[in-house]
Design an enzyme around this catalytic site. Structure first.
Site, short mmCIF file in Angstrom:
data_model
loop_
_atom_site.label_atom_id
_atom_site.label_comp_id
_atom_site.label_asym_id
_atom_site.label_seq_id
_atom_site.Cartn_x
_atom_site.Cartn_y
_atom_site.Cartn_z
N HIS A 205 0.81 -1.32 0.17
CA HIS A 205 -0.01 -0.03 0.05
C HIS A 205 0.80 1.38 0.03
O HIS A 205 1.98 1.05 0.05
CB HIS A 205 -1.05 -0.01 1.35
CG HIS A 205 -0.31 -0.30 2.35
ND1 HIS A 205 0.31 0.81 3.07
CD2 HIS A 205 -0.39 -0.93 3.54
CE1 HIS A 205 0.61 0.63 4.30
NE2 HIS A 205 0.41 -0.80 4.49
N HIS B 97 3.96 1.35 2.54
CA HIS B 97 5.06 0.91 2.24
C HIS B 97 5.69 1.42 0.95
O HIS B 97 7.08 1.64 1.14
CB HIS B 97 4.63 -0.63 1.49
CG HIS B 97 3.88 -1.33 2.57
ND1 HIS B 97 2.83 -2.09 2.25
CD2 HIS B 97 4.12 -1.77 3.92
CE1 HIS B 97 2.28 -2.81 3.18
NE2 HIS B 97 3.25 -2.63 4.18
N CYS C 136 0.95 -10.32 21.10
CA CYS C 136 0.23 -9.92 19.94
C CYS C 136 0.61 -10.49 18.61
O CYS C 136 1.77 -10.19 18.18
CB CYS C 136 0.14 -8.46 19.75
SG CYS C 136 -0.73 -7.83 18.22
N CYS D 198 1.47 -7.77 15.83
CA CYS D 198 2.89 -7.07 16.03
C CYS D 198 3.96 -8.18 16.03
O CYS D 198 5.22 -7.80 15.79
CB CYS D 198 2.91 -6.47 17.21
SG CYS D 198 1.75 -5.33 17.71
N CYS E 177 -3.99 -5.30 22.78
CA CYS E 177 -2.81 -4.85 22.10
C CYS E 177 -2.84 -3.31 22.05
O CYS E 177 -3.88 -2.90 21.39
CB CYS E 177 -2.36 -5.36 20.88
SG CYS E 177 -1.32 -4.72 19.86
N HIS F 263 -3.03 -2.79 18.10
CA HIS F 263 -3.98 -3.22 17.26
C HIS F 263 -5.40 -3.44 18.01
O HIS F 263 -6.56 -3.67 17.18
CB HIS F 263 -3.73 -4.72 16.66
CG HIS F 263 -2.65 -4.82 15.72
ND1 HIS F 263 -1.28 -4.60 15.99
CD2 HIS F 263 -2.47 -4.36 14.41
CE1 HIS F 263 -0.50 -4.60 15.17
NE2 HIS F 263 -1.15 -4.62 13.97
N LYS G 180 -12.12 6.44 3.54
CA LYS G 180 -11.67 5.25 2.56
C LYS G 180 -10.89 4.16 2.86
O LYS G 180 -9.96 3.86 2.17
CB LYS G 180 -10.84 6.08 1.33
CG LYS G 180 -11.44 7.15 0.45
CD LYS G 180 -10.85 6.97 -0.79
CE LYS G 180 -9.75 8.25 -0.93
NZ LYS G 180 -9.01 8.69 -1.94
N LYS H 241 -9.19 -2.13 6.35
CA LYS H 241 -8.28 -2.58 7.33
C LYS H 241 -7.70 -1.74 8.17
O LYS H 241 -6.44 -1.98 8.59
CB LYS H 241 -7.48 -4.00 6.74
CG LYS H 241 -7.91 -4.98 6.23
CD LYS H 241 -6.96 -6.09 5.74
CE LYS H 241 -5.98 -5.38 4.49
NZ LYS H 241 -4.94 -5.87 4.12
#
Ligand code: MSP
Length: 510
Positions: free
Chosen positions: A18, A21, A126, A129, A143, A146, A294, A297
């Site tokens: 994405h 990255h 977690c 992680c 976590c 998360h 938009k 996840k």
């Protein structure tokens, strides 16, 4: 000229690449390209992180063996980087035999040096992680990153004696003030160390998807422990000492702020334990954030939403590869968080690219075509633009050197703006053919030549296009920066190509 070894973190394969990255990778790419331009022996490494619980779980969910899963998913990163014109020299996968060899050699060395011992570990884990949390550090047992409940784990593990390195790490930080940049992130890392270091568990028996521990094959190394070593695998650690000596520790690790502890505390300590120098420099960057829309996840972190599902290809289809590269490099200083938005890209595109750079290229080529029969004149050595250009070149050079691509581009756009203003002042489109007109156009062509060199690390495709429109052969990165960035090298007498607009304006951007 020195050596410049730059790395990105290796990406977990279960994510789809994405824009976050891409942000890390493109900054590393631009820096690598700059260092090649100045003549440094440059090595740019990226790759994928393929072990650990998270990947094993994803494979199981998809009904395939982990190795098959990682073969399918690692490719996505390579494809994304190819599509974004990323000039990596090596792409490492942690499932490659060379990595197993280096991990076993490196951790074997630490074991022999007495910094690894066996004990029982109990803790809250977690999986997202791939990390343990203490109850205090958790959010009521969940976590902190998360938000998901942590799992209780109890295992007999091998431990790394991180606590033995507290003093040496402090000393290293004190003696190397530039080890971690920016300063705020350095202070954060340093305060982890000052807060006291506990030994860490570095192996697992609960899963078998990892690099086997050579002295105890029931165990595999914990994913972070194998992952960090990728930076040495790529230098053939354990296979070619001369290559390691040549490149290490000339390394610059570019990382996101959430993985500071691993890179700025664990990793230098691991290097020390193995008898190596710590890496030379860790450059930390912030997160790209999206103002709440938009996303799928996404995770709530620091009261904001992290960007995780914008595929770079969605943006490159709409704006082109180099404009996306430009936006990501220009908008946010490395170290700060940045707001990523569609409107932001469209705005940069229309103002910086279409109105400034694109307009400069097109108006110069148009006047050369109409007034000079398409043949570009040479610049004037004493042009009023020469001083301006020299300052911009110096500012850009200094910015690239201090890991500030956004500032390098800002300086370059300052020169583009000054040149557009110079053209407005002289209005060559109203001048008669002759020496005065030639001078104005020659100066503008020379600025465009310099601009092509300066933007090459950020926008390699556009830089080469401008270069060939100026009638120059080869590419703007063929000559070293100290030669290419001297005022007055546009020879004149070349056929200048008008071409279609480099950046057609985007109207009614959604
Ligand atoms: N596999 C580990 C790194 C091991 S390095 C020895 C990992 N992988 S990751 O895929 O989750 O994240 C890799 C990097 O992606 C992060 O450090 C960060 O640089 C980058 N980013 C992920 N999301 C991001 C944003 N939203 N914004 C900016 N960068 C982000 O951690």
């Amino acid at each position: 000229m020195g050596r410049f070894y730059i790395t990105t973190p290796i990406y977990y394969v279960n994510d789809v690449p994405h824009v976050g990255h891409a942000y890390t990778t493109l900054n590393a790419d631009a820096l690598a390209r700059w260092h090649r331009l100045v003549g440094d022996d440059t090595f740019f490494l990226t790759g994928t992180d393929e072990h650990g619980q998270k990947v094993a779980d994803a494979a199981a969910k998809n009904g395939v063996a982990p190795r098959e899963w990682t073969n399918q998913t690692s490719r996505r990163f390579r494809d994304a980087w190819d599509a974004l014109d990323v000039s990596y020299d090596d792409f490492i996968r942690t499932t490659e035999p060379r990595h197993y060899e280096s991990v076993q050699a490196f951790l074997g060395r630490i074991y022999e040096n007495g910094y690894i011992y066996k004990d029982v570990y109990r803790g809250l884990y977690c999986v997202s992680c791939e990390d343990y949390y203490t109850l205090e550090a958790s959010d009521d047992g969940a976590c902190p990153v998360h938000g998901r409940p942590l799992t209780e784990m109890e295992e007999e593990n091998w431990f790394f004696r991180l606590s033995a390195f507290e003093d040496r790490l402090r000393e290293y930080y004190d003696e190397h003030p530039g080890f971690v940049t920016p300063e705020t992130k350095r202070n954060e890392a340093y305060s982890f160390i000052k807060g006291g270091l506990r030994d860490i568990s570095i192996t697992r028996t609960s899963i078998d998807w990892g690099v086997p521990v050579p002295w105890d094959p029931e165990h595999v190394f914990y994913v972070w422990y194998d992952a960090l070593i990728n930076y040495l695998t790529a230098l053939d650690y354990g296979r070619d000492d001369a290559r390691v000596d040549a490149w290490w520790p000339a390394s610059h690790h570019l990382i996101g702020k959430e993985i500071i502890r691993f890179h700025c505390v664990w990793w230098p300590a691991m290097c020390m334990a193995a008898g190596l120098e710590p890496p030379h420099h860790v450059q930390v960057h912030g997160w790209l954030l999206v103002g709440g829309q938009k996303l799928s996840k996404t995770m709530a972190a620091e009261g904001t939403v992290r960007l995780t599902d914008i595929a770079p290809v969605v943006l490159t289809d709409e704006f082109g590869v180099d404009p996306v590269r430009y936006y990501l490099l220009r908008e946010t200083a490395l170290g700060n968080d940045g707001e990523f938005s569609y409107e932001g890209i469209a705005h940069r595109y229309n103002t910086d690219l279409a109105n400034n750079l694109g307009n400069l290229v097109s108006r110069v080529a148009t006047v050369v075509a109409t007034k000079c029969g398409g043949v570009g004149p040479a610049p004037d050595a004493s042009s009023e633009l020469a001083g301006e250009a020299r300052q911009a070149v110096e500012a850009a050079r200094a910015a690239w050197e201090r890991f500030a691509p956004h500032a390098a581009l800002e300086a370059t756009w300052g020169l583009i703006g000054a040149t557009n203003a110079y053209l407005e002042r002289h209005a060559p489109w109203k001048m008669e053919p002759g020496a005065a007109l030639d001078r104005v156009l020659g100066d503008a062509l020379e600025v465009l030549r310099l601009v092509a060199v300066l933007i090459g690390p950020a926008m390699p495709g556009v830089a080469t296009e401008i270069w060939s429109r100026l009638g120059l052969t080869g590419s703007p990165s063929d000559e070293r920066a100290d030669v290419a960035l001297v005022w007055g090298r546009y020879p004149g007498g070349l056929a200048v190509v008008k071409g279609t607009p480099l950046f057609p304006r985007i109207e009614g951007a959604r």
